[in-house]
Write a protein that holds these residues in place. Structure first.
Motif, mmCIF file in Angstrom:
data_model
loop_
_atom_site.group_PDB
_atom_site.id
_atom_site.type_symbol
_atom_site.label_atom_id
_atom_site.label_comp_id
_atom_site.label_asym_id
_atom_site.label_seq_id
_atom_site.Cartn_x
_atom_site.Cartn_y
_atom_site.Cartn_z
ATOM 1 N N ARG A 24 0.808 -1.208 0.000
ATOM 2 C CA ARG A 24 0.000 0.000 0.000
ATOM 3 C C ARG A 24 0.843 1.261 0.000
ATOM 4 N NH1 ARG A 24 -4.631 -0.490 4.361
ATOM 5 N NH2 ARG A 24 -2.878 -0.802 5.756
ATOM 6 N N LYS A 25 2.131 1.140 -0.318
ATOM 7 C CA LYS A 25 2.953 2.336 -0.476
ATOM 8 C C LYS A 25 2.807 2.817 -1.914
ATOM 9 C CE LYS A 25 6.431 0.895 2.922
ATOM 10 N NZ LYS A 25 6.161 1.895 3.952
ATOM 11 N N ASN A 71 1.390 11.442 -1.531
ATOM 12 C CA ASN A 71 1.338 10.072 -1.016
ATOM 13 C C ASN A 71 -0.134 9.679 -0.975
ATOM 14 O OD1 ASN A 71 1.332 7.681 0.362
ATOM 15 N ND2 ASN A 71 2.556 8.388 2.095
ATOM 16 N N ASN A 72 -0.586 8.985 -2.004
ATOM 17 C CA ASN A 72 -1.985 8.585 -2.060
ATOM 18 C C ASN A 72 -2.168 7.120 -1.736
ATOM 19 O OD1 ASN A 72 -0.820 7.610 -4.386
ATOM 20 N ND2 ASN A 72 -2.562 8.063 -5.708
ATOM 21 N N GLY A 73 -1.161 6.528 -1.067
ATOM 22 C CA GLY A 73 -1.289 5.172 -0.566
ATOM 23 C C GLY A 73 -1.852 5.164 0.835
ATOM 24 N N ALA A 74 -1.758 4.001 1.502
ATOM 25 C CA ALA A 74 -2.349 3.855 2.832
ATOM 26 C C ALA A 74 -1.304 3.804 3.933
ATOM 27 C CB ALA A 74 -3.209 2.587 2.878
ATOM 28 N N THR A 75 -0.002 3.851 3.591
ATOM 29 C CA THR A 75 1.034 3.847 4.617
ATOM 30 C C THR A 75 2.029 4.956 4.322
ATOM 31 O OG1 THR A 75 2.359 2.238 3.373
ATOM 32 C CG2 THR A 75 0.842 1.362 5.015
ATOM 33 N N ASN A 76 2.828 5.295 5.332
ATOM 34 C CA ASN A 76 3.829 6.341 5.185
ATOM 35 C C ASN A 76 4.942 5.898 4.248
ATOM 36 O OD1 ASN A 76 2.307 7.683 7.065
ATOM 37 N ND2 ASN A 76 3.646 7.210 8.780
ATOM 38 N N ASN A 139 4.157 11.297 5.038
ATOM 39 C CA ASN A 139 3.100 10.532 5.671
ATOM 40 C C ASN A 139 1.932 10.407 4.702
ATOM 41 O OD1 ASN A 139 4.594 10.332 8.048
ATOM 42 N ND2 ASN A 139 3.731 12.217 8.870
ATOM 43 N N ARG A 140 1.057 9.456 4.972
ATOM 44 C CA ARG A 140 -0.073 9.244 4.062
ATOM 45 C C ARG A 140 -0.912 10.516 3.989
ATOM 46 N NH1 ARG A 140 -3.782 5.038 7.624
ATOM 47 N NH2 ARG A 140 -3.827 6.265 9.540
ATOM 48 N N GLY A 141 -1.338 10.859 2.766
ATOM 49 C CA GLY A 141 -2.159 12.044 2.539
ATOM 50 C C GLY A 141 -1.379 13.326 2.346
ATOM 51 N N SER A 478 0.096 3.255 11.876
ATOM 52 C CA SER A 478 -0.888 4.342 11.887
ATOM 53 C C SER A 478 -0.667 5.300 13.047
ATOM 54 C CB SER A 478 -2.312 3.765 11.954
ATOM 55 O OG SER A 478 -2.612 3.253 13.235
#
Length: 496
Positions: A24-25, A71-76, A139-141, A478
């Motif tokens: 999810r990176k 960063n549009n994945g779910a982890t940093n 970081n995510r987002g 998280s």
């Protein structure tokens, strides 16, 4: 029949885990503007856009491009997640067909920590039609934007319809190989989502068939029973979230939570025996030979100050002088004219022990001289106000409501708190990359301690596996920390 079906479903679950959890990176980019700057319509307000120059030369058919990297994945994403070698500082390569790069500038960052990647010698590398960006931890987002000025590279022989920029980057552990992907607004449901939904439906149907055939609805590696989780208040939010998640997965398990500090948790475990799991910020003290450690996570801590202190960065020497009582006012280190008040954890706290070991070079904090954290108690010598609190939460609340206060906390709990400012140490923020490379000192290994070696099918052993290998690892990430196995140097987590 159930075993045969299980042989089909288990690989499917493993594939889903690799696709959804581990992979999810992901970086995304958007071309938010790509427009010509020549042939500007003459008005009273065209300003410099009619005469874009480099040195004393007018640009040849100039264009302006604005890129958003996110960063549009779910982890940093850390520096180590970029696939290029450590010796290569480049993280992302942008190629402009038929256009040379004249200049570039960062116009927006979603977090000030991103700016540090473009300072101190880092930043852009321009090679004719290519712009290279550094390895930026995000970081995510989070996102940043790059504004580029370009000019024609074909001597005026081509058309003015330039191809869009070509962006390249590979992130380890990402979806579809981890390559950076263009993000666009879409209508309808993407094909990838539809495929994933179909895959999930197939898994659910297969599981229902297994449950109906076997009469046993317990997932793999579930254990039943009751387990007390005790110890570090800094780790409490992670433990509670992981416990609830495990209980939802395994209804036969239940947990009790008694977090009053690392030291008290280890002493309680030593007296209570099995069916107890204690978490400690750092290693156990001597004299507890029956307690066995298991590294859980690389835990980051941060110093926090009340917003009126007027400081955001302190050197190690300044921090030590403050705790020695040699610096008593924030004005002495470039901050506001406000007296310093120190809010600490009580003795026995793992966070306090980590602070003394990692930041104060092993020197013990002086004892408290105040109950209200604002004034020195009657009969105490004059000096810096010092008080202690039982939990991480009460330390943060006290710092946020006490003028000139400073304390310390686990990073994830402190992040985003109103009235608090996280302090950099020697110019370095509290990030896994900085700690992993030895430039940020305030970190510790979070250990899970058991009374002897737990049975492989026990709830304690199953929950420890869950924390380090399954959804628990996502929960740890998280909260801003990392499972030990994901460090560039995993040996940092091992007992010394």
């Amino acid at each position: 029949m159930a075993l045969a079906t299980l042989g089909v479903v288990v690989p499917g679950i493993a594939a889903l885990y690799e696709f959804v959890v581990k992979g999810r990176k992901r970086l995304g980019y958007r071309v938010q503007m790509d427009t010509t700057a020549s042939n500007v319509v003459k008005t009273d307000h065209d300003g410099p856009f009619a005469q874009l120059m480099v040195g004393n030369r007018k640009l040849e058919d100039p264009t302006i491009v604005l890129l958003r990297i996110e960063n549009n994945g779910a982890t940093n994403i850390d520096e180590s997640d970029y696939s290029r070698s450590h010796a290569d500082d480049t993280g992302i390569t942008i190629t402009f067909t038929d256009r040379n790069v004249v200049g570039a500038v960062i116009t927006e960052v979603s977090d000030n920590n991103i700016s540090s990647s473009f300072q101190n010698g880092g930043g852009f590398t321009v090679k004719d039609t290519v712009l290279e960006l550094p390895k930026v931890p995000m970081n995510r987002g989070e996102h940043y934007k790059v504004l580029c000025a370009l000019e024609r590279a074909d001597g005026g022989k081509g058309t003015r319809q330039y191809p869009p920029p070509h962006v390249e980057c590979t992130i380890k552990g990402g979806v579809s190989g981890g390559r950076i992907q263009e993000t666009k607004s879409r209508t309808g449901t993407p094909k990838r989502v539809m495929a994933l939904v179909g895959f999930l439906v197939a898994i659910v149907v297969a599981q229902l068939f297994i449950f109906a055939s076997s009469g046993d609805g317990v997932p793999l590696d579930c254990a039943s029973g009751h387990l007390r989780l005790i110890g570090s208040t800094a780790f409490e939010p992670v433990a509670r979230e992981a416990g609830k998640s495990y209980q939802d997965l395994c209804p036969g398990a239940s947990f009790a939570y008694e977090f009053r500090g690392s030291g008290e948790g280890l002493q309680t475990l030593d007296q209570a025996g099995p069916d107890v799991l204690a978490f400690s910020d750092g290693e156990k003290p001597t004299g507890l030979p029956r307690l066995l450690p298991r590294p859980i996570a690389f835990f980051l801590f941060t110093l926090v100050v009340n917003g009126d202190a007027g400081v955001q960065d302190l050197s190690l020497d300044q921090i030590r002088q403050i705790y020695q009582g040699r610096i008593t006012n924030w004005q002495e280190v470039g901050g506001s004219d406000v007296p310093i008040r120190l809010i600490s954890r009580n003795p026995g706290s793992g966070t306090r022990a980590a602070f003394q070991r990692r930041v104060l070079a092993g020197e013990r904090e002086p004892g408290s001289n105040s109950d209200d954290c604002r004034t020195v108690d009657p009969g105490s010598p004059a000096g810096v106000v010092r008080c202690a609190r039982d939990t991480t939460e009460t330390v943060l609340r006290t710092v946020a409501t006490t003028p000139g206060a400073m304390g310390y906390s686990e990073l994830g709990v402190a992040a985003g708190r109103k009235g608090l400012v996280s302090v950099r140490i020697n110019g370095h923020p509290a990030t896994v990359a900085d700690a992993d490379h030895g430039t940020y000192p305030f970190w510790e290994t979070e250990f899970g301690y058991t009374y002897g070696e737990p049975a492989a099918n026990s709830l304690a052993a199953s929950f420890l596996r869950y924390l380090t290998n399954q959804t628990g690892a996502d929960i740890i990430r998280s909260h801003g920390d990392r499972p030990c196995a994901e460090l560039a140097n995993p040996q940092l987590c091992r007992p010394t």
